[in-house]
Design a protein around this motif. Structure first.
Motif, short mmCIF file in Angstrom:
data_model
loop_
_atom_site.label_atom_id
_atom_site.label_comp_id
_atom_site.label_asym_id
_atom_site.label_seq_id
_atom_site.Cartn_x
_atom_site.Cartn_y
_atom_site.Cartn_z
N SER A 21 0.84 -1.19 0.00
CA SER A 21 0.00 0.00 0.00
C SER A 21 0.88 1.24 0.00
O SER A 21 1.95 1.25 0.61
CB SER A 21 -0.91 0.03 1.24
N ALA A 23 0.15 5.04 0.99
CA ALA A 23 -0.81 5.99 1.56
C ALA A 23 -0.32 7.41 1.29
O ALA A 23 0.80 7.77 1.66
CB ALA A 23 -0.96 5.75 3.05
N THR A 78 -5.08 6.03 -1.41
CA THR A 78 -4.16 4.90 -1.37
C THR A 78 -4.03 4.26 -2.74
O THR A 78 -5.01 4.13 -3.48
CB THR A 78 -4.63 3.86 -0.34
N TYR A 80 -2.36 0.68 -4.48
CA TYR A 80 -1.96 -0.67 -4.09
C TYR A 80 -1.13 -1.33 -5.18
O TYR A 80 -1.27 -1.04 -6.37
CB TYR A 80 -3.21 -1.53 -3.84
#
Length: 123
Positions: A21, A23, A78, A80
Motif C-alpha cells: 500500500s 498511503a 491509497t 496498491y
C-alpha cells in the motif's frame, strides 16, 4: 506536507503473494500518477508499475507483467500493488512516488517519494 508512506512488505516464500500500500497525504491524489519502483542490493532502481490519474491507465515492466497489478482508491488516498507468484528476484526495497497526472519513464518527473518497504522472497 506531502507524504507517501509504503506498507505491506515482508518475508514471503517463492510463489507467494503480498499487497503493498502507498498511503498519500498532503495533496489531492486524484491529480497524480503513482509509480512503484524497486531497488535490489547492488542494482539500480527500476520502475515496476504505474497508474495514471487521467484515465487510470496502468503500465508494468516486462519482469512483473501478469504477476503484479496496480490499483488506486482515491477516496482512501491509497494506491496498491498486488504482487502474486513472487520470485526471489523480486526481492528489493519497494518505493512509491508521484508524478503530475500521467505516468513517466523518467524518474525526475516523480517529485515526492516514500521511504520504501522491504520485500524479501525466500524459502
Amino acid at each position: 506536507q506531502v507524504q507517501l508512506v509504503e506498507s505491506g512488505g515482508g518475508l514471503v516464500q517463492p510463489g507467494g503473494s503480498l499487497r503493498l500500500s502507498c498511503a498519500a497525504s498532503g495533496f489531492i491524489l486524484d491529480y497524480y500518477a503513482i509509480g512503484w519502483f524497486r531497488q535490489a542490493p547492488g542494482k539500480e532502481r527500476e520502475g515496476v508499475s504505474c497508474i495514471s490519474a487521467v484515465d487510470t491507465s496502468t503500465y508494468s515492466s516486462d519482469s512483473v507483467k501478469g504477476r503484479f497489478a496496480i490499483s488506486r482508491d482515491n477516496a482512501k488516498n491509497t494506491v496498491y500493488l498486488q504482487m502474486n507468484s513472487l520470485k526471489p528476484e523480486d526481492t528489493a526495497v519497494y518505493y512509491c512516488a508521484r508524478a503530475p497526472m500521467v505516468c513517466s519513464d523518467y524518474e525526475y518527473e516523480y517529485d515526492y517519494w516514500g521511504q520504501g518497504t522491504q520485500v524479501t522472497v525466500s524459502s
